[in-house]
Design a protein around this motif. Structure first.
Motif, PDB file in Angstrom:
ATOM      1  N   GLY A 577       8.659 -10.499   7.086  1.00 34.40           N
ATOM      2  CA  GLY A 577       7.672 -10.003   6.147  1.00 34.40           C
ATOM      3  C   GLY A 577       7.660  -8.538   5.825  1.00 34.40           C
ATOM      4  O   GLY A 577       6.753  -8.071   5.154  1.00 34.40           O
ATOM      5  N   ALA A 578       8.651  -7.749   6.301  1.00 34.69           N
ATOM      6  CA  ALA A 578       8.627  -6.305   6.058  1.00 34.69           C
ATOM      7  C   ALA A 578       7.253  -5.754   6.418  1.00 34.69           C
ATOM      8  O   ALA A 578       6.571  -5.123   5.615  1.00 34.69           O
ATOM      9  CB  ALA A 578       8.981  -5.996   4.597  1.00 34.69           C
ATOM     10  N   LEU A 579       6.855  -5.989   7.651  1.00 37.43           N
ATOM     11  CA  LEU A 579       5.498  -5.638   8.075  1.00 37.43           C
ATOM     12  C   LEU A 579       5.221  -4.146   8.030  1.00 37.43           C
ATOM     13  O   LEU A 579       4.056  -3.734   8.044  1.00 37.43           O
ATOM     14  CB  LEU A 579       5.243  -6.173   9.492  1.00 37.43           C
ATOM     15  CG  LEU A 579       5.096  -7.700   9.561  1.00 37.43           C
ATOM     16  CD1 LEU A 579       5.101  -8.181  10.999  1.00 37.43           C
ATOM     17  CD2 LEU A 579       3.828  -8.157   8.869  1.00 37.43           C
ATOM     18  N   ASP A 580       6.266  -3.333   7.953  1.00 34.20           N
ATOM     19  CA  ASP A 580       6.037  -1.899   7.821  1.00 34.20           C
ATOM     20  C   ASP A 580       5.441  -1.545   6.459  1.00 34.20           C
ATOM     21  O   ASP A 580       4.983  -0.414   6.259  1.00 34.20           O
ATOM     22  CB  ASP A 580       7.336  -1.127   8.032  1.00 34.20           C
ATOM     23  CG  ASP A 580       8.437  -1.555   7.082  1.00 34.20           C
ATOM     24  OD1 ASP A 580       8.817  -2.748   7.122  1.00 34.20           O
ATOM     25  OD2 ASP A 580       8.919  -0.720   6.305  1.00 34.20           O
ATOM     26  N   LEU A 581       5.403  -2.500   5.506  1.00 32.65           N
ATOM     27  CA  LEU A 581       4.812  -2.249   4.187  1.00 32.65           C
ATOM     28  C   LEU A 581       3.342  -2.654   4.122  1.00 32.65           C
ATOM     29  O   LEU A 581       2.655  -2.313   3.163  1.00 32.65           O
ATOM     30  CB  LEU A 581       5.579  -3.035   3.111  1.00 32.65           C
ATOM     31  CG  LEU A 581       7.094  -2.885   3.063  1.00 32.65           C
ATOM     32  CD1 LEU A 581       7.667  -3.715   1.919  1.00 32.65           C
ATOM     33  CD2 LEU A 581       7.482  -1.429   2.914  1.00 32.65           C
ATOM     34  N   TRP A 582       2.857  -3.395   5.107  1.00 31.46           N
ATOM     35  CA  TRP A 582       1.500  -3.932   5.090  1.00 31.46           C
ATOM     36  C   TRP A 582       0.507  -2.881   5.585  1.00 31.46           C
ATOM     37  O   TRP A 582       0.874  -1.861   6.154  1.00 31.46           O
ATOM     38  CB  TRP A 582       1.418  -5.175   5.976  1.00 31.46           C
ATOM     39  CG  TRP A 582       2.220  -6.349   5.493  1.00 31.46           C
ATOM     40  CD1 TRP A 582       3.551  -6.373   5.197  1.00 31.46           C
ATOM     41  CD2 TRP A 582       1.738  -7.675   5.277  1.00 31.46           C
ATOM     42  NE1 TRP A 582       3.932  -7.636   4.807  1.00 31.46           N
ATOM     43  CE2 TRP A 582       2.851  -8.455   4.845  1.00 31.46           C
ATOM     44  CE3 TRP A 582       0.500  -8.293   5.411  1.00 31.46           C
ATOM     45  CZ2 TRP A 582       2.732  -9.817   4.548  1.00 31.46           C
ATOM     46  CZ3 TRP A 582       0.391  -9.653   5.124  1.00 31.46           C
ATOM     47  CH2 TRP A 582       1.489 -10.394   4.686  1.00 31.46           C
ATOM     48  N   TRP A 583      -0.791  -3.175   5.375  1.00 32.18           N
ATOM     49  CA  TRP A 583      -1.832  -2.290   5.876  1.00 32.18           C
ATOM     50  C   TRP A 583      -3.101  -3.077   6.182  1.00 32.18           C
ATOM     51  O   TRP A 583      -3.254  -4.241   5.795  1.00 32.18           O
ATOM     52  CB  TRP A 583      -2.129  -1.159   4.895  1.00 32.18           C
ATOM     53  CG  TRP A 583      -2.698  -1.596   3.561  1.00 32.18           C
ATOM     54  CD1 TRP A 583      -4.007  -1.781   3.230  1.00 32.18           C
ATOM     55  CD2 TRP A 583      -1.941  -1.920   2.374  1.00 32.18           C
ATOM     56  NE1 TRP A 583      -4.131  -2.175   1.920  1.00 32.18           N
ATOM     57  CE2 TRP A 583      -2.878  -2.260   1.374  1.00 32.18           C
ATOM     58  CE3 TRP A 583      -0.587  -1.929   2.053  1.00 32.18           C
ATOM     59  CZ2 TRP A 583      -2.490  -2.625   0.076  1.00 32.18           C
ATOM     60  CZ3 TRP A 583      -0.200  -2.286   0.774  1.00 32.18           C
ATOM     61  CH2 TRP A 583      -1.151  -2.629  -0.196  1.00 32.18           C
ATOM     62  N   ASP A 584      -3.986  -2.427   6.891  1.00 25.53           N
ATOM     63  CA  ASP A 584      -5.281  -3.001   7.279  1.00 25.53           C
ATOM     64  C   ASP A 584      -6.331  -2.510   6.283  1.00 25.53           C
ATOM     65  O   ASP A 584      -6.572  -1.307   6.169  1.00 25.53           O
ATOM     66  CB  ASP A 584      -5.637  -2.552   8.700  1.00 25.53           C
ATOM     67  CG  ASP A 584      -6.835  -3.302   9.271  1.00 25.53           C
ATOM     68  OD1 ASP A 584      -7.725  -3.705   8.488  1.00 25.53           O
ATOM     69  OD2 ASP A 584      -6.884  -3.466  10.508  1.00 25.53           O
ATOM     70  N   LYS A 585      -6.934  -3.450   5.545  1.00 25.59           N
ATOM     71  CA  LYS A 585      -7.901  -3.067   4.517  1.00 25.59           C
ATOM     72  C   LYS A 585      -9.140  -2.391   5.105  1.00 25.59           C
ATOM     73  O   LYS A 585      -9.823  -1.620   4.418  1.00 25.59           O
ATOM     74  CB  LYS A 585      -8.310  -4.296   3.700  1.00 25.59           C
ATOM     75  CG  LYS A 585      -7.195  -4.784   2.779  1.00 25.59           C
ATOM     76  CD  LYS A 585      -7.673  -5.859   1.818  1.00 25.59           C
ATOM     77  CE  LYS A 585      -7.849  -7.188   2.496  1.00 25.59           C
ATOM     78  NZ  LYS A 585      -8.114  -8.284   1.530  1.00 25.59           N
ATOM     79  N   SER A 586      -9.423  -2.625   6.358  1.00 29.91           N
ATOM     80  CA  SER A 586     -10.579  -1.988   6.981  1.00 29.91           C
ATOM     81  C   SER A 586     -10.378  -0.497   7.172  1.00 29.91           C
ATOM     82  O   SER A 586     -11.325   0.242   7.453  1.00 29.91           O
ATOM     83  CB  SER A 586     -10.879  -2.640   8.336  1.00 29.91           C
ATOM     84  OG  SER A 586      -9.846  -2.369   9.268  1.00 29.91           O
ATOM     85  N   ALA A 587      -9.119  -0.032   7.014  1.00 35.54           N
ATOM     86  CA  ALA A 587      -8.841   1.396   7.168  1.00 35.54           C
ATOM     87  C   ALA A 587      -9.175   2.190   5.908  1.00 35.54           C
ATOM     88  O   ALA A 587      -9.124   3.418   5.923  1.00 35.54           O
ATOM     89  CB  ALA A 587      -7.367   1.600   7.528  1.00 35.54           C
ATOM     90  N   ASP A 588      -9.498   1.505   4.788  1.00 27.93           N
ATOM     91  CA  ASP A 588      -9.836   2.211   3.532  1.00 27.93           C
ATOM     92  C   ASP A 588     -11.061   3.093   3.726  1.00 27.93           C
ATOM     93  O   ASP A 588     -12.006   2.711   4.402  1.00 27.93           O
ATOM     94  CB  ASP A 588     -10.114   1.193   2.423  1.00 27.93           C
ATOM     95  CG  ASP A 588      -8.810   0.664   1.820  1.00 27.93           C
ATOM     96  OD1 ASP A 588      -7.893   1.475   1.610  1.00 27.93           O
ATOM     97  OD2 ASP A 588      -8.728  -0.550   1.588  1.00 27.93           O
TER      98      ASP A 588
END
Length: 588
Positions: A577-588
């Motif tokens: 999944g190329a997890l290095d491209l993902w993020w946690d929406k709670s960090a916004d």
């Protein structure tokens, strides 16, 4: 675009920020970030993943023990890094500049002055040279094959390192040495590299190991002092503050833990589970979501692999006949919920796959090798057997019987015997219980032919050990392929790799024609040549009957907690999944 430096001492030397296997890089020297990332992705939060089994060391480069997941991807960096929206192009990471001649007979990398290991020490050319020597001399056999055509490596100065290649036309080498995971030489001065220990290693990457529980959990913490966070190749990547790997001994337990919320992301390779198990309150409420992502990656070959080192499986007629006992059509409908396509090529789902009869350019490669190739390479298009989907493919089994009888096999007292009178019996080696539902119907059909195929299931550590030692008759394994195959093919198919423990030549392929075709693939100068040569290699492997081909899907299956997000994923996204491209929406 690359610059060509002319002059008496440096004629036709290319200096560039990136290098493509064929053609030119997509991104110019002034690019700000890869198109497929979200450059404004918020930093923070956590990503919790799962693994099966356990681990006993943090050294994924060694041919012993079981290394913890995530070490190389989170702690260590390479000279170059690959983009995921081009077939095979690499851009500077630890290296700010790459120089090489038109014939790619050598390459130099100039390291970035700001590149630092986690202890603040600069990344030096001597670290690169030392790492290369350690991997080739002490690392897993893969490295000896992968870097086999490197003649020498030299630290020319504190920040410049040079690789010189053996004579020949191996154009990929300038790129694969760029993939080297660079380690700090000074860190290992009072340690032994070959020791597989649980002492956390140190690298230059964006994370460090914060904590771990041996065999059960590893926690990676993003480094606030990471040197490369503002590089164009790193913008929008590695967004989680923490990445945690939780280990489970059983896949069923692991899936239930996911549904319970114990970890937050997984890729699913089991079609039955994908069709039936991703249900319940967590999915109905939207707390967990599922997604299928199409990709352009070659599917490679997964199959029931014959160990041709075994005397029984040195007969290609027997190997071909056994293939007629596997009823893919029945399995796909009854076990896989119709989610798969049959694999027929070692480079499936790509333009590299051989189809139809060989064309004129392929024949130029194949004709000189005719004496070492099966005749059908030249006269037939390979296609795995197709059944009526009944689960008991009588016509296929009848054809298998005819092949065997013609080759001198005999049935006595309901048991098949080889032409020299030995009973035909072997073991399927498994460690994943999910595969039993596939193998047992296959074994039942083999029994109709008089073949005893016993299913033996072991734990993961035993499986890995037996795989490394080639201590098996048949197992389910595979060879992943890239969109630009090259030096790794030696480790998959070469005669030398067949004799070396821990290599990835699981089938024991040892054929001078295959060796020659692998060499041709490695030395392809253009994309057109690469395609033609890979197709020729594909034909030799197909008609060698080294596997009973399995199946593939042209998409990945992801399930994750709704708090995670990703940009539109690029065409060459890997299965994880190329997890290095993902993020946690709670960090916004």
């Amino acid at each position: 675009m690359p610059a060509v430096l002319a002059g008496p001492a440096r004629a036709d030397v290319i200096t560039a920020h990136a290098i493509a296997m064929h053609g030119e890089p997509k991104y110019g020297p002034g690019f700000e970030h890869f198109d497929y990332v979200n450059p404004d992705a918020p930093k923070g939060g956590s990503l919790r993943l799962h693994e099966l089994g356990g681990f006993d060391n943090f050294m994924p480069w060694l041919p012993k023990g079981t290394a913890a997941s995530g070490v190389e991807g989170h702690l260590f960096e390479s000279l170059l890094t690959r983009s995921l929206d081009e077939p095979f192009t690499e851009y500077g990471l630890l290296a700010e500049k790459v120089e090489y001649p038109e014939d790619r007979s050598w390459v130099t990398f100039t390291l970035r002055p700001e590149a630092r290991f986690a202890d603040g020490e600069p990344v030096r050319a001597e670290d690169v040279a030392w790492t290369f020597r350690q991997l080739r001399e002490e690392g897993a056999p893969f490295y000896a094959y992968y870097y086999g055509d490197v003649e020498k490596v030299e630290a020319l100065s504190e920040r410049k390192v040079k690789f010189t290649f053996k004579p020949g036309d191996n154009r990929e080498l300038v790129m694969i040495v760029g993939q080297l995971p660079v380690m700090p030489k000074h860190y290992w001065d009072d340690k032994t590299f070959a020791d597989a220990t649980l002492e956390p290693p140190m690298g230059s990457g964006p994370y460090r190991i914060k904590s771990f529980k041996p065999g059960k959990q590893v926690v990676y913490q993003r480094r606030d002092d990471y040197w490369g966070k503002d590089l164009p190749v790193m913008r929008g990547r590695y967004n989680f503050d923490r990445v945690i790997y939780e280990y489970y001994l059983d896949e069923t337990v692991a899936l239930e833990a996911f549904k319970r919320g114990d970890y937050g992301w997984r890729t699913e390779t089991n079609s039955k589970l994908w069709a039936t198990a991703y249900t319940g309150d967590a999915f109905d409420s939207g707390r967990l979501v599922t997604e299928e992502v199409n990709h352009s990656n070659p599917a490679g070959m997964q199959g029931f692999i014959f160990n041709t080192r075994r005397p029984l499986f040195q007969d290609p007629v027997l190997r071909e006949a056994i293939g007629y006992a596997f009823d893919f059509e029945w399995s796909n409908r009854n076990l896989f919920y119709g989610q798969y396509k049959r694999t027929r090529s070692y480079f499936q789902n790509s333009d590299l796959a051989a189809t139809g009869l060989p064309g004129e350019e392929e024949l130029k490669l194949l004709e000189p090798l005719r004496d070492d190739l099966p005749p059908r390479v030249f006269t037939e298009a390979y296609q795995p057997p197709v059944s009526d989907g009944s689960g008991r493919p009588r016509e296929n089994l009848r054809h298998a019987q005819q092949l065997l009888m013609k080759a001198g096999y005999q049935v006595r007292d309901g048991k098949l015997h080889t032409p020299d009178g030995k009973p035909v019996k072997f073991e399927f080696l498994l460690f994943r219980p999910a595969f039993e539902r596939v193998v047992l119907p296959f074994a039942r059909n083999l029994k109709t032919l008089g073949i005893d195929a016993n299913v033996v299931r072991v734990d993961q550590s035993q499986y890995v050990q037996r795989l490394r030692q080639f201590n098996f008759d048949m197992l389910i394994q595979g060879w992943g392929q890239s969109s630009s195959p090259g030096n790794e093919q030696r480790g998959f198919w070469s005669s030398e790799a067949a004799e070396r423990e821990s290599s990835r030549n699981f089938a024991g392929v040892s054929n001078p024609a295959v060796d020659a075709l692998v060499d041709k693939v490695i030395r392809a100068k253009t994309r057109e040549e690469l395609v033609i040569r890979t197709r020729a290699l594909d034909r030799a492997l197909q008609w060698g009957f080294y596997v009973v081909p399995n199946w593939y899907a042209p998409h990945h299956r992801f399930a994750y907690r709704s708090g995670l997000a990703h940009p539109p994923l690029p065409p060459y996204v890997p299965i994880f999944g190329a997890l290095d491209l993902w993020w946690d929406k709670s960090a916004d």
